[in-house]
Design a protein around this motif. Structure first.
Motif, PDB file in Angstrom:
ATOM      1  N   GLY A 189      93.906   4.022 -45.032  1.00 28.75           N
ATOM      2  CA  GLY A 189      92.860   3.536 -43.827  1.00 28.75           C
ATOM      3  C   GLY A 189      93.511   3.856 -42.475  1.00 28.75           C
ATOM      4  N   LYS A 196      93.854   2.131 -38.673  1.00 30.47           N
ATOM      5  CA  LYS A 196      93.884   0.900 -37.875  1.00 30.47           C
ATOM      6  C   LYS A 196      93.544   1.371 -36.299  1.00 30.47           C
ATOM      7  CE  LYS A 196      96.361  -3.293 -36.858  1.00 30.47           C
ATOM      8  NZ  LYS A 196      97.629  -4.005 -36.932  1.00 30.47           N
ATOM      9  N   MET A 248      84.449   3.568 -34.880  1.00 34.28           N
ATOM     10  CA  MET A 248      84.468   3.406 -36.346  1.00 34.28           C
ATOM     11  C   MET A 248      83.839   4.755 -37.071  1.00 34.28           C
ATOM     12  SD  MET A 248      83.273   0.208 -38.543  1.00 34.28           S
ATOM     13  CE  MET A 248      84.309  -0.889 -38.085  1.00 34.28           C
ATOM     14  N   ASP A 293      86.476   7.050 -37.299  1.00 30.36           N
ATOM     15  CA  ASP A 293      87.459   6.644 -38.378  1.00 30.36           C
ATOM     16  C   ASP A 293      86.960   7.123 -39.846  1.00 30.36           C
ATOM     17  OD1 ASP A 293      89.002   5.914 -36.039  1.00 30.36           O
ATOM     18  OD2 ASP A 293      88.580   3.791 -36.360  1.00 30.36           O
ATOM     19  N   SER A 328      85.976  -2.394 -44.122  1.00 31.33           N
ATOM     20  CA  SER A 328      86.620  -2.538 -42.742  1.00 31.33           C
ATOM     21  C   SER A 328      87.142  -4.208 -42.495  1.00 31.33           C
ATOM     22  CB  SER A 328      85.853  -2.453 -41.525  1.00 31.33           C
ATOM     23  OG  SER A 328      85.339  -1.042 -41.228  1.00 31.33           O
ATOM     24  N   TYR A 381      88.783  -6.975 -40.140  1.00 29.48           N
ATOM     25  CA  TYR A 381      88.961  -7.315 -38.665  1.00 29.48           C
ATOM     26  C   TYR A 381      90.064  -8.074 -38.345  1.00 29.48           C
ATOM     27  CZ  TYR A 381      84.339  -5.007 -38.629  1.00 29.48           C
ATOM     28  OH  TYR A 381      83.728  -3.963 -38.769  1.00 29.48           O
ATOM     29  N   TYR A 427      90.849  -3.522 -35.716  1.00 26.51           N
ATOM     30  CA  TYR A 427      90.320  -3.482 -37.090  1.00 26.51           C
ATOM     31  C   TYR A 427      90.938  -2.236 -37.687  1.00 26.51           C
ATOM     32  CZ  TYR A 427      87.556   0.645 -35.877  1.00 26.51           C
ATOM     33  OH  TYR A 427      87.153   1.887 -35.577  1.00 26.51           O
ATOM     34  N   THR A 428      90.970  -2.392 -39.175  1.00 20.18           N
ATOM     35  CA  THR A 428      91.245  -1.207 -40.091  1.00 20.18           C
ATOM     36  C   THR A 428      90.143  -0.766 -40.840  1.00 20.18           C
ATOM     37  OG1 THR A 428      93.804  -2.087 -40.238  1.00 20.18           O
ATOM     38  CG2 THR A 428      92.862  -0.552 -41.961  1.00 20.18           C
ATOM     39  N   SER A 429      89.758   0.392 -41.101  1.00 23.04           N
ATOM     40  CA  SER A 429      88.769   0.903 -41.944  1.00 23.04           C
ATOM     41  C   SER A 429      89.327   1.765 -42.972  1.00 23.04           C
ATOM     42  CB  SER A 429      87.671   1.748 -40.984  1.00 23.04           C
ATOM     43  OG  SER A 429      87.022   0.969 -40.265  1.00 23.04           O
TER      44      SER A 429
END
Length: 307
Positions: A167, A169, A181, A184, A205, A207, A219-221
């Motif tokens: 992922g 961040k 996003m 990303d 994702s 959060y 957040y991380t996707s």
């Protein structure tokens, strides 16, 4: 008491008379309301003339809104909240005719918070502003199409088995999260295309932080992987989501309305319908692809870890 002000606008492909006929009749508010979608079973009543509306729910609280005055290009409402705390606000709809078939509609709210909630002023304005944004989008759908392309399904508790992932961040503002996003996920999609043999269907994702006062989201996707990968592009990292029991609210419709599901699950937590496990951040899973699916059919699951 700290004063609050919210103001949002949208352009609707309908003349002012058509728009006015909807916003002055509370019998037509439920299909596009950003609040009733959170709790469809909430009690409500509309006066015989359609000019006053009362509601009572566990998630959305209780209150009454009435039309105070109707003027040329302006509808004024008196809004009283009874639960979870008592307060009063003035809210207006301002109609500006663009042409015979187009109206610019502005929705405002002016109110105040109890003195002990002064520190929540910025957060409340942002949260109500987000409600207004979604409400106006749904109102636009309702007036232009006769229906709203968004619905929620309350899926209840289930067990999430966890997964490994690759992922990115990121940190952004509420206003820029969509474009950040999207960028990303373009990078993640490139990784997935090259590594399709190890990628799972878990696109998500997580959060880590919502700071509405400072207007910051962290957040991380990512995308799930079946096995380890040694070729991680610059800017990405490997991680894992832990197994946990979750409460899930499903959103079906355009991503710009998925805030309905977030608002719903947060209101459920506030209403003590479940107890959040705050050691695990909330997660959002994307069950189909926007590249292959019409916006009205997009599915995303908002999952909150519970104890």
């Amino acid at each position: 008491m700290p004063k609050t002000h919210v103001e949002k606008s949208i352009t609707i492909a309908a003349g002012p008379d058509k728009v006015r006929s909807v916003i002055t009749d509370f019998n037509q508010w439920k299909p596009w309301s950003p609040w009733f979608i959170l709790e469809p079973e909430a009690k409500e009543s509309v006066s015989a003339d359609g000019k006053s509306h009362e509601w009572d729910g566990k998630r959305i609280g209780s209150g009454i809104i009435s039309i105070e005055a109707e003027k040329e290009g302006l509808i004024q409402y008196d809004l009283k909240f009874l639960k979870p705390w008592k307060s009063q606000a003035k809210t207006d709809f301002i109609l500006e005719k663009v042409d015979e078939n187009t109206t610019k509609l502005t929705w405002t709210m002016d109110g105040s918070l109890p003195f002990f909630m002064f520190w929540m002023k910025n957060m409340m304005e942002r949260l109500i502003g987000m409600d207004y944004d979604r409400g106006l989008l749904m109102l636009k759908d309702y007036i232009e199409k006769g229906h709203v392309d968004a619905k929620l399904e309350f899926l209840g508790e289930s067990q999430f088995e966890g997964c490994n992932f690759v992922g990115i961040k990121s940190e952004c503002t509420i206003e820029t999260i969509g474009e950040v996003m999207e960028a990303d996920f373009k990078k993640i999609a490139e990784f997935a295309k090259v590594n399709e043999d190890i990628v799972t269907c878990d696109w998500f994702s997580v959060y880590h932080k919502f700071d509405f006062n400072k207007n910051k989201i962290v957040y991380t996707s990512g995308v799930g992987i079946k096995s380890d990968s040694q070729n991680i592009p610059t800017g990405m990292f490997k991680g894992s989501l832990p197994a946990t029991k979750v409460q899930t609210v499903r959103h079906i419709g355009p991503y710009e309305l998925s805030g309905n599901a977030w608002s719903a699950i947060m209101s459920m937590e506030r209403a003590k319908e479940f107890k959040q496990n705050k050691k695990i951040p909330p997660m959002e899973f994307y069950r189909n692809s926007p590249m292959e699916t019409e916006p009205k059919d997009l599915i995303s699951d908002i999952c909150m870890a519970i104890k």
